[in-house]
Design a protein around this motif. Structure first.
Motif, mmCIF file in Angstrom:
data_model
loop_
_atom_site.group_PDB
_atom_site.id
_atom_site.type_symbol
_atom_site.label_atom_id
_atom_site.label_comp_id
_atom_site.label_asym_id
_atom_site.label_seq_id
_atom_site.Cartn_x
_atom_site.Cartn_y
_atom_site.Cartn_z
ATOM 1 N N ARG A 138 0.810 -1.224 0.000
ATOM 2 C CA ARG A 138 0.000 0.000 0.000
ATOM 3 C C ARG A 138 0.842 1.271 0.000
ATOM 4 O O ARG A 138 0.576 2.199 -0.744
ATOM 5 C CB ARG A 138 -0.943 -0.004 1.205
ATOM 6 N N ARG A 139 1.868 1.344 0.848
ATOM 7 C CA ARG A 139 2.691 2.549 0.942
ATOM 8 C C ARG A 139 4.012 2.395 0.195
ATOM 9 O O ARG A 139 4.876 3.266 0.277
ATOM 10 C CB ARG A 139 2.959 2.862 2.414
ATOM 11 N N VAL A 140 4.158 1.302 -0.522
ATOM 12 C CA VAL A 140 5.423 1.018 -1.191
ATOM 13 C C VAL A 140 5.414 1.464 -2.650
ATOM 14 O O VAL A 140 6.390 2.037 -3.137
ATOM 15 C CB VAL A 140 5.751 -0.491 -1.116
ATOM 16 N N GLN A 141 4.325 1.220 -3.338
ATOM 17 C CA GLN A 141 4.300 1.473 -4.785
ATOM 18 C C GLN A 141 4.668 2.909 -5.131
ATOM 19 O O GLN A 141 5.498 3.152 -6.008
ATOM 20 C CB GLN A 141 2.923 1.142 -5.367
ATOM 21 N N ALA A 142 4.074 3.883 -4.444
ATOM 22 C CA ALA A 142 4.325 5.289 -4.766
ATOM 23 C C ALA A 142 5.701 5.754 -4.317
ATOM 24 O O ALA A 142 6.290 6.648 -4.926
ATOM 25 C CB ALA A 142 3.250 6.170 -4.129
ATOM 26 N N SER A 143 6.235 5.160 -3.264
ATOM 27 C CA SER A 143 7.464 5.673 -2.651
ATOM 28 C C SER A 143 8.739 4.981 -3.127
ATOM 29 O O SER A 143 9.830 5.520 -2.965
ATOM 30 C CB SER A 143 7.374 5.546 -1.127
ATOM 31 N N HIS A 144 8.620 3.797 -3.690
ATOM 32 C CA HIS A 144 9.804 3.044 -4.102
ATOM 33 C C HIS A 144 9.833 2.884 -5.619
ATOM 34 O O HIS A 144 8.798 2.734 -6.256
ATOM 35 C CB HIS A 144 9.831 1.679 -3.411
ATOM 36 N N ASN A 145 11.033 2.909 -6.166
ATOM 37 C CA ASN A 145 11.190 2.956 -7.624
ATOM 38 C C ASN A 145 12.033 1.793 -8.139
ATOM 39 O O ASN A 145 12.291 0.819 -7.432
ATOM 40 C CB ASN A 145 11.826 4.296 -8.020
ATOM 41 N N CYS A 146 12.492 1.925 -9.378
ATOM 42 C CA CYS A 146 13.271 0.856 -10.013
ATOM 43 C C CYS A 146 14.586 0.596 -9.285
ATOM 44 O O CYS A 146 15.057 -0.541 -9.219
ATOM 45 C CB CYS A 146 13.543 1.202 -11.477
ATOM 46 N N PHE A 147 15.183 1.651 -8.728
ATOM 47 C CA PHE A 147 16.463 1.513 -8.031
ATOM 48 C C PHE A 147 16.293 0.701 -6.752
ATOM 49 O O PHE A 147 17.047 -0.249 -6.492
ATOM 50 C CB PHE A 147 17.029 2.900 -7.728
ATOM 51 N N THR A 148 15.293 1.045 -5.945
ATOM 52 C CA THR A 148 15.048 0.300 -4.711
ATOM 53 C C THR A 148 14.603 -1.128 -5.027
ATOM 54 O O THR A 148 14.959 -2.068 -4.321
ATOM 55 C CB THR A 148 13.972 0.996 -3.854
ATOM 56 N N GLY B 106 6.820 5.124 -9.667
ATOM 57 C CA GLY B 106 5.726 4.801 -8.759
ATOM 58 C C GLY B 106 4.711 3.848 -9.348
ATOM 59 O O GLY B 106 3.649 3.620 -8.768
ATOM 60 N N ARG B 107 5.043 3.263 -10.493
ATOM 61 C CA ARG B 107 4.134 2.310 -11.132
ATOM 62 C C ARG B 107 4.295 0.921 -10.506
ATOM 63 O O ARG B 107 5.256 0.657 -9.803
ATOM 64 C CB ARG B 107 4.400 2.259 -12.641
#
Length: 303
Positions: A100-110, A224-225
Motif C-alpha cells: 500500500r505505501r510502497v508502490q508510490a514511494s519506491h522505484n526501479c532503483f530500490t 511509482g508504477r
C-alpha cells in the motif's frame, strides 16, 4: 528595479531557457557519453577479465572477504529475489495490502536492490499530504543519495557514466559483469538502462533478474508504477537485451541503451539506498545534533 533584482531575474531566465529554443524544450542527446562509456566498459572487461579473474588477482573484493564461488542451479535459485508484486504494488481490494505505501514511494532503483525503507514511505506520505505539492508526487531514492550525493538534476545527468559512478560510490559491493557472465554465490544480477535522447520525460531505469516459480526471468518497477515481469510488448523477459524496452507508445521512455549488468549482494547488509531530503545534514544542509541512540537504517525484509 534594483541591480540585485535584475541579476536575479536574469539568472531565472537563464535557467528557464536552458535547453530551449523558441520556447520549446530541446531533446538533449547523451549518445556520445553513453557510447564512450560502453567503449570504456568493453576495454575494462578486455583488460581485467571476468569477475572471478578479477577476484583471483585481488582486484575485486566480496563482502566479508567471501570466496568467489560459482553457483549451481540450487544455490542460484536461493540467491535470486522472488517476483512478488504483492509486496510492492498497491491492491486496495486486498485486506492485507503489503504494498500500500510502497508502490508510490519506491522505484526501479530500490526494486533492483530489493530494499524497502520506512523512512522513504513516510517522506512520501508527508509529500502527498502537502497541499503545496500540486503534482501529488513524492521523491524516491536515487543512486548516490545514501552517500550524501544529491539527486540527478537535469536530463543531461541521466547518462551511463554518471549513474554508474554514483551507484559505485554508494554501493562498492555492486560490481559490473558481462551479460552472459554468472554472478557468484550470494549475488543476483541487475541491469542499468537509459535513453540516449531523454526529451521531456527521459530518465534511467533498472531491471532485476529474479525467480518466477522455477524460471529465471527479469522483472522491474518503473517509478511509482506497479512492479511487473513484462516488457513494453507485454511479454516475459528471459533475456533483457532482446526485450522490448520502448515505452513511448504508452507515453513513456525508449530505454534504448543498456549501460551495463551488475552483480548485487543478496544480503541487505551489503547494499544501501536512501532518499534525498533537501537541507538534511548529509546533503550539506543545516547540521543537527547527533543522537547517541541513532540506529542504522532499517530495511523491510522481503520473502
Amino acid at each position: 528595479m534594483s541591480n540585485s533584482k535584475n541579476l536575479k531575474n536574469k539568472r531565472k531566465t537563464k535557467r528557464k531557457n536552458k535547453n530551449t529554443k523558441g520556447g520549446e524544450v530541446q531533446r538533449i542527446d547523451n549518445s556520445k557519453k553513453n557510447i564512450d562509456f560502453e567503449r570504456h566498459m568493453r576495454d575494462y572487461f578486455n583488460n581485467y577479465g571476468t569477475a572471478k579473474q578479477r577476484w583471483v588477482r585481488g582486484q575485486l573484493k566480496l563482502p566479508n572477504n567471501m570466496r568467489y564461488e560459482s553457483p549451481d542451479i540450487n544455490s542460484k535459485m536461493v540467491d535470486l529475489p522472488d517476483f512478488n508484486p504483492t509486496l510492492w504494488n498497491n491492491y486496495p481490494e486486498l485486506h492485507a495490502n503489503a504494498g500500500r505505501r510502497v508502490q508510490a514511494s519506491h522505484n526501479c532503483f530500490t526494486y533492483g536492490l530489493n530494499l524497502q525503507q520506512e523512512k522513504t514511505k513516510k517522506v512520501c506520505d508527508d509529500r502527498l499530504l502537502d497541499k503545496k505539492n500540486k503534482y501529488k508526487s513524492c521523491g524516491k531514492p536515487q543512486p548516490g543519495n545514501a552517500f550524501g550525493l544529491p539527486r540527478v538534476e537535469g536530463y543531461e545527468g541521466y547518462t551511463c557514466p554518471n549513474l554508474h559512478t554514483k551507484q559505485s560510490i554508494e554501493n562498492p559491493y555492486i560490481f559490473p559483469v558481462k551479460e552472459a557472465e554468472q554472478c557468484p554465490k550470494g549475488h543476483y544480477k541487475i541491469a542499468l538502462v537509459v535513453t540516449d535522447k531523454p526529451g521531456n520525460n527521459g530518465t534511467y531505469h533498472y531491471y532485476r533478474q529474479g525467480k518466477q516459480g522455477n524460471k529465471i526471468l527479469w522483472d522491474h518497477k518503473d517509478g511509482g508504477r506497479p512492479a511487473t515481469n513484462k516488457d513494453a510488448s507485454g511479454k516475459l523477459i528471459p533475456m533483457l537485451s532482446k526485450a522490448d524496452r520502448d515505452y513511448t507508445k504508452e507515453g513513456g521512455v525508449n530505454y534504448n541503451r543498456i549501460c551495463n549488468y551488475y552483480c548485487v549482494p543478496s544480503s541487505d547488509k551489503h547494499k544501501t539506498m536512501d532518499i534525498f531530503i533537501k537541507g538534511s545534514n548529509s546533503q550539506g544542509g543545516k547540521k543537527t545534533k547527533k543522537n547517541k541512540n541513532n540506529k542504522k537504517k532499517k530495511y523491510t525484509r522481503r520473502s
